[in-house]
Design a protein around this motif. Structure first.
Motif, PDB file in Angstrom:
ATOM      1  N   GLU A 156     -24.020  59.911 -50.941  1.00 25.16           N
ATOM      2  CA  GLU A 156     -23.125  59.740 -52.079  1.00 25.16           C
ATOM      3  C   GLU A 156     -23.872  59.220 -53.306  1.00 25.16           C
ATOM      4  OE1 GLU A 156     -20.232  60.768 -52.498  1.00 25.16           O
ATOM      5  OE2 GLU A 156     -19.509  61.176 -50.481  1.00 25.16           O
TER       6      GLU A 156
ATOM      7  N   ASN B  70     -10.752  60.827 -49.488  1.00 24.73           N
ATOM      8  CA  ASN B  70     -11.408  60.656 -50.778  1.00 24.73           C
ATOM      9  C   ASN B  70     -10.444  60.251 -51.887  1.00 24.73           C
ATOM     10  OD1 ASN B  70     -14.203  61.256 -50.347  1.00 24.73           O
ATOM     11  ND2 ASN B  70     -13.635  63.376 -49.968  1.00 24.73           N
TER      12      ASN B  70
ATOM     13  N   GLN C  51     -21.738  60.923 -56.831  1.00 22.80           N
ATOM     14  CA  GLN C  51     -20.295  61.119 -56.783  1.00 22.80           C
ATOM     15  C   GLN C  51     -19.548  59.796 -56.884  1.00 22.80           C
ATOM     16  OE1 GLN C  51     -18.414  64.174 -54.262  1.00 22.80           O
ATOM     17  NE2 GLN C  51     -17.394  62.513 -53.178  1.00 22.80           N
TER      18      GLN C  51
END
Length: 216
Positions: free
Chosen positions: A175, A97, A180
């Protein structure tokens, strides 16, 4: 049934958030994974099986899913999967990430076929983010669309079951639903257009009133 794309659902909030958001709610409809049937899917153009789906339940619904493909329609699978219902082997890999902070020009996916309708016109950073694993085995007639830097399969497609099956270890539904990664309108809108011919417009927003949140 409202909508043209069925989103397989097992209670995950992010799946619900995307399908019921104003931008997408007239296109996507939630389908509870334990209640799938040929009749329920009859009027749909496509199915999306998102990351964090119930793999054991999908195994029980295998025949319904392949009947849908056999009718010439599209099924898209994101995130993990299991060879008990899909003829491919998936393996976990560490999820990075942080690559866009350390090296934003070197995403986990090093090759994308931008001729594919889902990826056509997307910037490289809109076509990939982090991945949740790789496919170490795919169907014999499948075409690879994305690979990582070591050549492992990330996204592939096959037409050998009658319709089009596309599988990817990306996770755009989850997502996008949790907001995010804020640029996923590009990918999800392109995916939606490929699946049903409708390109959503506007920004993806979650109406606070739908979740009992007072703005006063």
């Amino acid at each position: 049934m409202n909508g043209k794309i069925g989103l397989i659902f097992n209670g995950v909030w992010s799946q619900y958030a995307l399908a019921t958001a104003p931008k997408y709610r007239d296109i996507y409809c939630l389908l509870y994974v334990h209640e799938l049937s040929d009749l329920e899917l009859d009027e749909l153009d496509a199915l999306v099986i998102p990351f964090q789906s119930h793999q054991a339940a999908l195994c029980q619904q295998q025949q319904v899913l392949y009947n849908f493909l056999k009718s010439g329609r599209k099924v898209v699978v994101f995130g993990d999967s299991t060879p008990e219902w899909m003829d491919a082997d998936w393996e976990d890999r560490p999820t990075n990430n942080y690559w866009w902070v350390e090296d934003p020009e070197n995403p986990p996916i090093s090759h994308t076929d931008f001729n594919h309708p889902v990826f056509q016109g997307l910037k490289p950073r809109h076509a990939c983010w982090h991945i949740h694993g790789v496919y170490t085995r795919i169907p014999d007639e499948a075409t690879v669309i994305q690979r990582n830097e070591t050549g492992e399969n990330i996204t592939w497609q096959t037409n050998q079951y009658g319709g089009t099956l596309l599988a990817s270890t990306l996770d755009p539904i989850v997502e996008h639903g949790i907001q995010q990664i804020r640029h996923l309108d590009h990918f999800v809108d392109s995916l939606t257009h490929w699946l049903c011919g409708i390109r959503p417009t506007g920004s993806f927003k979650l109406p606070a009133e739908s979740y009992g949140v007072s703005l006063g």
